[in-house]
Motif scaffolding. Structure first.
Motif, PDB file in Angstrom:
ATOM      1  N   HIS A  14       0.817  -1.209   0.000  1.00  0.00           N
ATOM      2  CA  HIS A  14       0.000   0.000   0.000  1.00  0.00           C
ATOM      3  C   HIS A  14       0.853   1.263   0.000  1.00  0.00           C
ATOM      4  O   HIS A  14       0.453   2.278  -0.582  1.00  0.00           O
ATOM      5  CB  HIS A  14      -0.962   0.010   1.179  1.00  0.00           C
ATOM      6  CG  HIS A  14      -1.934  -1.129   1.166  1.00  0.00           C
ATOM      7  ND1 HIS A  14      -2.662  -1.485   0.054  1.00  0.00           N
ATOM      8  CD2 HIS A  14      -2.298  -2.000   2.137  1.00  0.00           C
ATOM      9  CE1 HIS A  14      -3.439  -2.514   0.334  1.00  0.00           C
ATOM     10  NE2 HIS A  14      -3.224  -2.846   1.596  1.00  0.00           N
ATOM     11  N   ALA A  15       2.015   1.217   0.640  1.00  0.00           N
ATOM     12  CA  ALA A  15       2.896   2.387   0.655  1.00  0.00           C
ATOM     13  C   ALA A  15       3.333   2.725  -0.771  1.00  0.00           C
ATOM     14  O   ALA A  15       3.334   3.896  -1.165  1.00  0.00           O
ATOM     15  CB  ALA A  15       4.107   2.129   1.544  1.00  0.00           C
ATOM     16  N   ASP A  35      -6.993   5.089 -12.129  1.00  0.00           N
ATOM     17  CA  ASP A  35      -6.899   3.625 -12.180  1.00  0.00           C
ATOM     18  C   ASP A  35      -6.571   3.019 -10.821  1.00  0.00           C
ATOM     19  O   ASP A  35      -6.800   1.831 -10.594  1.00  0.00           O
ATOM     20  CB  ASP A  35      -5.840   3.183 -13.195  1.00  0.00           C
ATOM     21  CG  ASP A  35      -6.252   3.467 -14.630  1.00  0.00           C
ATOM     22  OD1 ASP A  35      -7.465   3.685 -14.887  1.00  0.00           O
ATOM     23  OD2 ASP A  35      -5.348   3.488 -15.499  1.00  0.00           O
ATOM     24  N   LEU A  36      -6.029   3.824  -9.906  1.00  0.00           N
ATOM     25  CA  LEU A  36      -5.682   3.340  -8.564  1.00  0.00           C
ATOM     26  C   LEU A  36      -6.828   3.510  -7.569  1.00  0.00           C
ATOM     27  O   LEU A  36      -6.717   3.089  -6.415  1.00  0.00           O
ATOM     28  CB  LEU A  36      -4.436   4.067  -8.047  1.00  0.00           C
ATOM     29  CG  LEU A  36      -3.175   3.898  -8.896  1.00  0.00           C
ATOM     30  CD1 LEU A  36      -2.039   4.724  -8.317  1.00  0.00           C
ATOM     31  CD2 LEU A  36      -2.782   2.432  -8.991  1.00  0.00           C
ATOM     32  N   LEU A  37      -7.933   4.130  -8.020  1.00  0.00           N
ATOM     33  CA  LEU A  37      -9.085   4.358  -7.152  1.00  0.00           C
ATOM     34  C   LEU A  37     -10.173   3.335  -7.460  1.00  0.00           C
ATOM     35  O   LEU A  37     -10.471   3.061  -8.615  1.00  0.00           O
ATOM     36  CB  LEU A  37      -9.658   5.761  -7.373  1.00  0.00           C
ATOM     37  CG  LEU A  37      -8.712   6.948  -7.193  1.00  0.00           C
ATOM     38  CD1 LEU A  37      -9.463   8.254  -7.426  1.00  0.00           C
ATOM     39  CD2 LEU A  37      -8.039   6.932  -5.841  1.00  0.00           C
ATOM     40  N   ALA A  38     -10.775   2.798  -6.407  1.00  0.00           N
ATOM     41  CA  ALA A  38     -11.886   1.854  -6.569  1.00  0.00           C
ATOM     42  C   ALA A  38     -13.087   2.574  -7.176  1.00  0.00           C
ATOM     43  O   ALA A  38     -13.247   3.794  -7.016  1.00  0.00           O
ATOM     44  CB  ALA A  38     -12.264   1.262  -5.209  1.00  0.00           C
ATOM     45  N   ALA A  39     -13.927   1.830  -7.867  1.00  0.00           N
ATOM     46  CA  ALA A  39     -15.128   2.412  -8.490  1.00  0.00           C
ATOM     47  C   ALA A  39     -16.026   3.079  -7.449  1.00  0.00           C
ATOM     48  O   ALA A  39     -16.651   4.107  -7.725  1.00  0.00           O
ATOM     49  CB  ALA A  39     -15.895   1.338  -9.251  1.00  0.00           C
ATOM     50  N   ASP A  40     -16.077   2.514  -6.240  1.00  0.00           N
ATOM     51  CA  ASP A  40     -16.922   3.079  -5.178  1.00  0.00           C
ATOM     52  C   ASP A  40     -16.125   3.962  -4.207  1.00  0.00           C
ATOM     53  O   ASP A  40     -16.521   4.162  -3.062  1.00  0.00           O
ATOM     54  CB  ASP A  40     -17.642   1.963  -4.425  1.00  0.00           C
ATOM     55  CG  ASP A  40     -16.686   0.972  -3.762  1.00  0.00           C
ATOM     56  OD1 ASP A  40     -15.457   1.024  -4.033  1.00  0.00           O
ATOM     57  OD2 ASP A  40     -17.164   0.137  -2.965  1.00  0.00           O
ATOM     58  N   ALA A 122      -8.601  -5.510  -3.192  1.00  0.00           N
ATOM     59  CA  ALA A 122      -7.924  -5.556  -4.495  1.00  0.00           C
ATOM     60  C   ALA A 122      -6.701  -4.642  -4.528  1.00  0.00           C
ATOM     61  O   ALA A 122      -5.988  -4.590  -5.527  1.00  0.00           O
ATOM     62  CB  ALA A 122      -8.906  -5.155  -5.598  1.00  0.00           C
ATOM     63  N   GLY A 123      -6.464  -3.899  -3.436  1.00  0.00           N
ATOM     64  CA  GLY A 123      -5.323  -2.992  -3.384  1.00  0.00           C
ATOM     65  C   GLY A 123      -5.594  -1.611  -3.954  1.00  0.00           C
ATOM     66  O   GLY A 123      -4.679  -0.824  -4.141  1.00  0.00           O
TER      67      GLY A 123
END
Length: 150
Positions: A14-15, A35-40, A122-123
């Motif tokens: 995560h770092a 692309d690094l952000l979740a849809a929600d 999912a990271g």
């Protein structure tokens, strides 16, 4: 705490992901950042007038990049936990375009902020909390008077 050496064993660093968010924003790659952000994704301290969603956050950063084309975020400290990371970040830039209703001032910004990002299984970043020194920013842009010396 995830370590870089743990990556081969199925854990997510995560770092590294958090650092990557800043690198992508610095490069002006807002879609890559997205692309690094979740849809929600949920933004808890977003820009004024922006919805607390993934799209609202991306719109904020697109507008920020237009207002501060030389915007740069430098990680000063980063602490990673099991599903959250915390960073102290130094932000610099020059206001060349409108920012949250403020016409271009040509003023330079040099402020600190604290970010907390929570990650899903999912990271991906699924939540963000942040605190920025907005008073200092407004003083540096010349839209608020600077404090008198102590």
């Amino acid at each position: 705490m995830a370590q870089a050496s743990d990556q081969g064993r199925g854990t997510v660093d995560h770092a590294a992901t958090m650092r990557n968010t800043y690198e992508l924003i610095n490069a002006g790659d807002i879609d890559g950042f997205g692309d690094l952000l979740a849809a929600d994704f949920v933004e808890h301290q977003g820009g004024p007038g922006y919805p607390p969603t993934k799209e609202g956050t991306l719109d904020f950063f697109r507008d920020l990049a237009g207002a501060f084309p030389d915007w740069h975020m430098a990680v000063q400290d980063l602490i990673a936990g099991s599903d959250k990371t915390v960073a102290r970040v130094r932000v610099t830039g020059t206001q060349r375009g409108e920012f949250i209703g403020i016409p271009p001032t040509g003023g330079s910004a040099d402020v600190e902020l604290i970010d907390i990002m929570r990650f899903d299984s999912a990271g991906l970043v699924c939540e963000h909390w942040g605190v920025a020194d907005m008073l200092r920013l407004m003083q540096q842009l010349g839209v608020m008077p600077a404090a008198a010396p102590a």
